[in-house]
Write a protein that holds these residues in place. Structure first.
Motif, PDB file in Angstrom:
ATOM      1  N   GLY A  55      61.059  32.863  16.406  1.00  0.00           N
ATOM      2  CA  GLY A  55      61.767  33.960  17.062  1.00  0.00           C
ATOM      3  C   GLY A  55      63.227  33.615  17.264  1.00  0.00           C
ATOM      4  N   GLY A  56      64.021  34.634  17.598  1.00  0.00           N
ATOM      5  CA  GLY A  56      65.450  34.407  17.831  1.00  0.00           C
ATOM      6  C   GLY A  56      65.702  34.039  19.278  1.00  0.00           C
ATOM      7  N   LEU A  57      66.910  33.544  19.541  1.00  0.00           N
ATOM      8  CA  LEU A  57      67.296  33.234  20.920  1.00  0.00           C
ATOM      9  C   LEU A  57      67.533  34.554  21.654  1.00  0.00           C
ATOM     10  N   PRO A  58      66.852  34.771  22.788  1.00  0.00           N
ATOM     11  CA  PRO A  58      66.937  36.081  23.440  1.00  0.00           C
ATOM     12  C   PRO A  58      68.179  36.249  24.311  1.00  0.00           C
ATOM     13  N   CYS A  59      68.570  37.493  24.494  1.00  0.00           N
ATOM     14  CA  CYS A  59      69.636  37.826  25.441  1.00  0.00           C
ATOM     15  C   CYS A  59      68.971  38.373  26.699  1.00  0.00           C
ATOM     16  N   GLY A  60      69.412  37.916  27.850  1.00  0.00           N
ATOM     17  CA  GLY A  60      68.709  38.199  29.101  1.00  0.00           C
ATOM     18  C   GLY A  60      69.094  39.487  29.799  1.00  0.00           C
ATOM     19  N   TRP A  61      70.026  40.230  29.229  1.00  0.00           N
ATOM     20  CA  TRP A  61      70.491  41.400  29.993  1.00  0.00           C
ATOM     21  C   TRP A  61      70.838  42.537  29.032  1.00  0.00           C
ATOM     22  N   LEU A  62      70.152  43.655  29.196  1.00  0.00           N
ATOM     23  CA  LEU A  62      70.405  44.835  28.368  1.00  0.00           C
ATOM     24  C   LEU A  62      71.440  45.719  29.059  1.00  0.00           C
ATOM     25  N   VAL A  63      72.589  45.893  28.433  1.00  0.00           N
ATOM     26  CA  VAL A  63      73.630  46.767  28.983  1.00  0.00           C
ATOM     27  C   VAL A  63      73.625  48.068  28.183  1.00  0.00           C
TER      28      VAL A  63
ATOM     29  N   PRO B  38      65.740  24.452  34.082  1.00  0.00           N
ATOM     30  CA  PRO B  38      64.668  24.110  33.140  1.00  0.00           C
ATOM     31  C   PRO B  38      63.571  25.175  33.021  1.00  0.00           C
ATOM     32  N   HIS B  39      63.217  25.837  34.114  1.00  0.00           N
ATOM     33  CA  HIS B  39      62.143  26.832  34.006  1.00  0.00           C
ATOM     34  C   HIS B  39      62.573  28.029  33.160  1.00  0.00           C
ATOM     35  N   VAL B  40      63.842  28.360  33.240  1.00  0.00           N
ATOM     36  CA  VAL B  40      64.336  29.486  32.432  1.00  0.00           C
ATOM     37  C   VAL B  40      64.254  29.108  30.952  1.00  0.00           C
ATOM     38  N   ILE B  41      64.594  27.858  30.646  1.00  0.00           N
ATOM     39  CA  ILE B  41      64.494  27.403  29.251  1.00  0.00           C
ATOM     40  C   ILE B  41      63.037  27.441  28.795  1.00  0.00           C
TER      41      ILE B  41
ATOM     42  N   ILE C 139      73.555  26.757  31.390  1.00  0.00           N
ATOM     43  CA  ILE C 139      72.537  27.745  31.795  1.00  0.00           C
ATOM     44  C   ILE C 139      71.719  28.167  30.571  1.00  0.00           C
ATOM     45  N   PHE C 140      72.409  28.383  29.487  1.00  0.00           N
ATOM     46  CA  PHE C 140      71.879  29.169  28.382  1.00  0.00           C
ATOM     47  C   PHE C 140      70.883  28.383  27.542  1.00  0.00           C
TER      48      PHE C 140
ATOM     49  N   THR D 184      72.677  33.968  26.347  1.00  0.00           N
ATOM     50  CA  THR D 184      71.681  34.381  27.348  1.00  0.00           C
ATOM     51  C   THR D 184      72.180  35.412  28.365  1.00  0.00           C
ATOM     52  N   PHE D 185      73.315  35.128  29.013  1.00  0.00           N
ATOM     53  CA  PHE D 185      73.794  36.034  30.062  1.00  0.00           C
ATOM     54  C   PHE D 185      75.084  36.762  29.665  1.00  0.00           C
ATOM     55  N   SER D 186      75.463  36.628  28.385  1.00  0.00           N
ATOM     56  CA  SER D 186      76.772  37.096  27.944  1.00  0.00           C
ATOM     57  C   SER D 186      77.074  38.540  28.333  1.00  0.00           C
TER      58      SER D 186
END
Ligand code: FES
Ligand code: FES
Lengths: 789, 155
Positions: A76-84, A224-227, A258-259, A328-330
């Motif tokens: 899978g790809g690296l996810p982005c954490g926020w949908l704008v 670490p838990h987010v990772i 963070i990311f 991640t949070f960009s």
């Protein structure tokens, strides 16, 4: 200052003993049996098609273990954490973010392959022998160029390179206010792109256990838990139960750790392939081209005022660089962490902000100390100075005139946030006094006699910290909750282990969290252990960023401690044959109110584990409690920073003569640590304002790729800072400790103070950061020429 | 082709097989397992790797292990004696001169060399001396304070 070890005491840090003796354990200090070494092969081009990768030479090198490319690693790809969402309600463009490049590379440093060798040198030699054939393509690099018609496209699906076109506020109300304004102040400004540069380069070790099928990743992470969640669920499909993430001592983060980064997924996946531990450690030059960068905004702002300088409305247009992929949070940084802060500490009734996020062929841009809030503060506090100039008012007076007053809290801003409390006059007054504002004209005159230009600059900042109420951020597009978790394990003989989801990488939690425990339970510090940074030990956690550790993690800790005390009361009541409601807990003792009957905390702990005389039908044995805390609101630290500078006209050199800070962080656990956080933040902010900037050439080559070219602040760039806490602090009203957080304030408040001081000294309307000697020299000499006319 | 290097590190005689291109910092960290000395850059600018070689502060990433043949090397691990911190280490603790701790070993080793040559350095002299040591956490404020106090304590 309170003595002892409780809340409010400047307890010396417990973690220092290991750091000062060289016994800290950072990721690169860890070595696993049979360990191999990974080297990432990175794109030298900003934009190219990968035509062919030839592994034959590399795989014939001595000590070669394995080589994987995007064709091998189908995950899978690296996810982005926020949908704008766009202004029209449609979702942002969210292109894939492959772990290893698939077909195309999109920035210098994009990972094309990983080469694994038996030793680090052998891995490096084999990586050098890998042949990659690229078809170079035109690149979109700077914000201004990337949005021009006909610019090269980073992603086919993102027309005009736009990721989203987002707005916040009441545009009609703003337009109406501008139509009847007496005066309008305008400003074009750039918030320069920065490279975070935590001193410890990122590193990761993947280890697969053949016996259990479990994976362990040691990594330089703030969370670490987010990772574990992101990598396990979205990238590698490994259940949490089979995946352990350890973030041991971490040498600074400032957001950049963070990311979820590709290298973490690569070593974890590859260790499963080769069944040997794999270590990767970034060289500094890799950090420059692979750690997420920060800031990079281009903005235009206008403030409408009435005839007395009262702010009526603010209009802002911003272009924000996302880089080539969505980190991640960009996406939330230039929106919900930026535009929501544009009211600042002022009563501006109408605000509208439009942000266009733009893809470019550069390293992804994400949160860096302050994340969005420094950009908002720089914009606003510069614009307020332009307003003062326009109105011919003193910069302190125009601020005071527009401050939200203590009586107005809770204060609903026009950009979504509700400030719970604050006292902005108090910190302004204090800072003015600290710097002797009234004495400035005399100092300016004295400097002029020496041929120097002296200037003074004020900045009044506010930030939204304690990130974040889950339901609120969820409604705005966050794909995760932002609570925190704490577990208090009281051992039979009364010592205590705390398991926190917060992570310390310089903040000193092992001291401050222990102070909270010591204060609440009356247990001495030596008997309190703070455990963090290991998903194998800690139930859950969202980690440390956004000045959230004490405000959210600390609140979770208090909640868990309260549960321990509540259970302890039941046990003590039973032991003393008293009613539970008559038992109070104070100074480490459970006491029957109004009597001298008491049981110590230790006695109660022992009883919980040796329940011979115990209310066993009502209560389980043991003394261990866990709590999750989800904040009700953000916290709002605020304050006033003033810089005084002296400029040498002939050389353009600038001396920061003084820098004073007055902050309101609400309640403070450890003043020494808080001051240290402010010092560090100020240095990063002044670094941005005076020295640091990331430069790409027009083809997307990173010109500032090492410490030869990227100007890191050094000790001789600054004076000592004068930092004080507000004499009228306003504790947070909605968390149990009354704390607000202090990690980012310095970096948020200081850039505009310095640039305002420079503009004041030079008599110019604006200067973009960094204010280099050259820029200052040019402005100073244009100024001299003007004065001569 | 590996060669053997021998030196004295923290008062103990050590030797190891290394490739000729091995840097002193690699030898210290990887061969000897003394991981208190850190690597923060690849251009010899950050100072995280500072150790003493024959009594002088040296960036151990600028030197080959082979060049330290026969030398007397002191790393951060060798500073405290009998469990008692060196006065400079103690001053860093007392004045909160460290946060993440990554730059700290290099800072402390540099600071001690400064004080050896200048018993009572001014703030300005301390700041100039630290030109080759980067700290991203502390803003240098408390490091400067700690070094001034450490100098007094060493006198
Ligand atoms: S690692 Fe030696 S100076 Fe940076
Ligand atoms: S304490 Fe973190 S780099 Fe200096």
């Amino acid at each position: 200052m309170p003595e002892g070890t409780g809340i409010g005491a400047s307890v010396r840090r417990r973690e220092d003993a290991r750091f000062l003796t060289g016994s800290g354990t950072y990721t690169d200090d860890i070595n696993r049996p049979g360990q191999t070494y990974a080297v990432m092969v990175r794109s030298p081009h900003a934009h190219a098609k990968i035509k062919k990768i030839d592994k034959s030479k590399a795989s014939a090198m001595p000590g070669f273990v394995a080589c994987f490319t995007g064709d091998d690693m189908k995950v899978g790809g690296l996810p982005c954490g926020w949908l704008v969402k766009n202004q029209d309600g449609t979702p942002m463009v969210e292109p894939p973010h492959p772990v290893l490049a698939q077909e195309y590379v999109r920035h210098v440093g994009d990972i094309v392959a990983v080469v694994i060798g038996e030793t680090k040198q052998q891995a490096r030699d084999a990586a050098d022998a890998l042949v990659v054939d690229y078809g170079v393509m035109p690149a979109a690099v700077s914000l201004k160029e990337a949005v021009k018609p006909g610019a090269p496209q980073v992603w086919e699906q993102a027309k005009g390179n736009i990721c989203y076109d987002w707005g916040l506020g009441d545009k009609a109300a703003v337009d109406a206010a501008f139509a009847k304004a007496a005066k309008v102040a305008k400003l074009d400004l750039v918030n320069n792109r920065l490279i975070p540069n935590a001193m410890e380069p990122r590193a990761a070790i993947g280890e697969f256990d053949r016996a259990t099928g479990d994976y362990t990743l040691y990594t330089t992470s703030q969370n670490p838990h987010v990772i574990r969640l992101l990598m396990g669920a979205f990238v590698l499909s490994i259940p949490e139960s089979k995946l352990r993430i350890v973030a041991p001592d971490v040498g600074g983060g400032f957001g950049s750790k963070i990311f979820h980064y590709a290298e973490e997924a690569i070593v974890t996946w590859a260790t499963g392939q080769i069944k040997k531990p794999i270590k990767w450690t970034a060289e500094r030059s890799e950090s420059f081209m692979s750690d997420a960068h920060g800031r990079d905004h281009v903005s235009h702002a206008e403030m409408a005022m009435d005839k007395d300088g009262k702010f009526l409305a603010l209009r802002v247009e911003t272009l924000a660089n996302m880089g080539a992929y969505l980190s991640t949070f960009s996406t939330c940084v230039p929106t919900y962490l930026y535009a929501t802060l544009l009211a600042g500490v002022y009563t501006t009734p109408a605000i509208f902000c439009n942000v266009k996020a733009v893809f470019t062929n550069t390293v992804p841009v994400d949160a860096y100390r302050g994340a969005g809030r420094p950009e908002a503060t720089f914009m606003l506090e510069r614009l307020v100075d332009v307003c003062a100039k326009e109105m011919k008012m003193d910069p302190a007076e125009i601020r005071r005139k527009n401050f939200i007053q203590p009586s107005q809290f809770p204060y609903q801003t026009p950009v979504a946030l509700q400030y719970d409390t604050g006292n902005y006059d108090a910190t302004l007054d204090m800072a003015l006094k600290m710097i002797d504002y009234k004495g400035f004209p005399a100092r300016k005159e004295a400097a002029a006699k020496k041929g120097k230009l002296r200037g003074i600059g004020i900045s009044c900042y506010i930030e939204a910290c304690g990130i974040a109420p889950s339901a609120v951020v969820g409604s705005l597009g966050a794909r995760a909750g932002l609570y925190e978790c704490a577990n208090v394990r009281v051992h039979p003989t009364g010592s205590v282990s705390i398991f926190t989801g917060s992570h310390a990488h310089g903040q000193g939690h092992e001291t401050t969290f222990a102070q909270v425990v010591s204060e609440k339970l009356g247990v001495p510090l030596e008997q309190i252990d703070i455990v963090h940074g290991d998903t194998g030990k800690i139930a859950f956690g969202m980690g440390t960023y956004g000045s959230r550790s004490i405000a959210v993690g600390g609140a979770a800790l208090v909640k868990a401690l309260d549960k321990v005390i509540a259970k302890g009361k039941k046990i003590a009541a039973h032991l003393m044959e008293a009613s539970e409601k008559d038992v109070e807990f104070k100074d480490g003792k459970f006491q029957v109110a109004g009597t001298d009957k008491a049981k110590t905390f230790g006695e109660v702990a022992l009883t919980a584990y040796v329940p011979h005389n115990y209310p066993i039908t009502e209560l389980e044995p043991g003394l261990e409690e866990q709590a999750f805390y989800d904040p009700l609101n953000f916290t709002y630290p605020s304050g006033c920073y003033i810089a005084e500078v002296e400029i040498d006209k002939d050389t353009g050199t600038i001396e920061v003569a003084r820098f004073v800070a007055s902050d309101d962080f609400g309640k403070i656990i450890n003043p020494m640590i808080v001051e240290g956080q402010v010092h560090g933040g100020i240095a990063q902010g002044l670094g941005q304002a005076m020295l640091e900037t990331c430069v790409y050439d027009k083809d997307g080559q990173l010109l500032t790729g090492s410490y030869n070219d990227y100007a890191m602040p050094r000790a001789d760039d600054f004076p000592s800072f004068e930092v004080q806490h507000s004499d009228k602090p306003t504790p947070c009203t909605h968390n149990p400790l009354g704390v607000k957080g202090c990690g980012e304030a310095g970096a948020i408040g200081s850039p505009p103070a310095l640039i305002n001081a420079i503009c004041n000294a030079l008599g110019v309307g604006h200067m973009d950061m960094p204010a280099t000697n050259e820029k200052i020299w040019r402005a100073a000499n244009a100024h001299a020429a003007r004065a001569a006319e | 082709m590996p060669t053997t290097v021998s030196m004295t590190v923290n008062g103990k005689k050590v030797s190891g097989q290394v490739e000729p291109r091995t840097l002193l910092v690699q030898f210290i960290r990887e061969t000897l397992g003394l991981t208190g000395t850190h690597v923060g850059c690849d251009t010899s600018q950050c100072g995280a790797c500072v150790v003493h070689v024959d009594g002088k502060s040296v960036k151990s990433c600028t030197m080959l292990a082979a060049q330290a043949e026969g030398a007397n090397v002191l790393t951060i691990e060798g500073l405290a004696t009998d469990g008692k911190l060196h006065p400079m280490q103690e001053a860093f603790r007392e004045h909160h001169g460290l946060q993440c701790g990554f730059c700290t070993p290099g800072m402390v080793m540099s600071a001690i060399d400064l004080v050896k040559n200048n018993k009572n350095p001014s703030e300005h002299e301390i700041r100039e001396w630290l030109e080759g040591n980067i700290c991203r956490c502390t803003g240098y404020h408390n490091i400067v304070k700690a070094i001034a106090a450490g100098a007094k304590a060493m006198a």
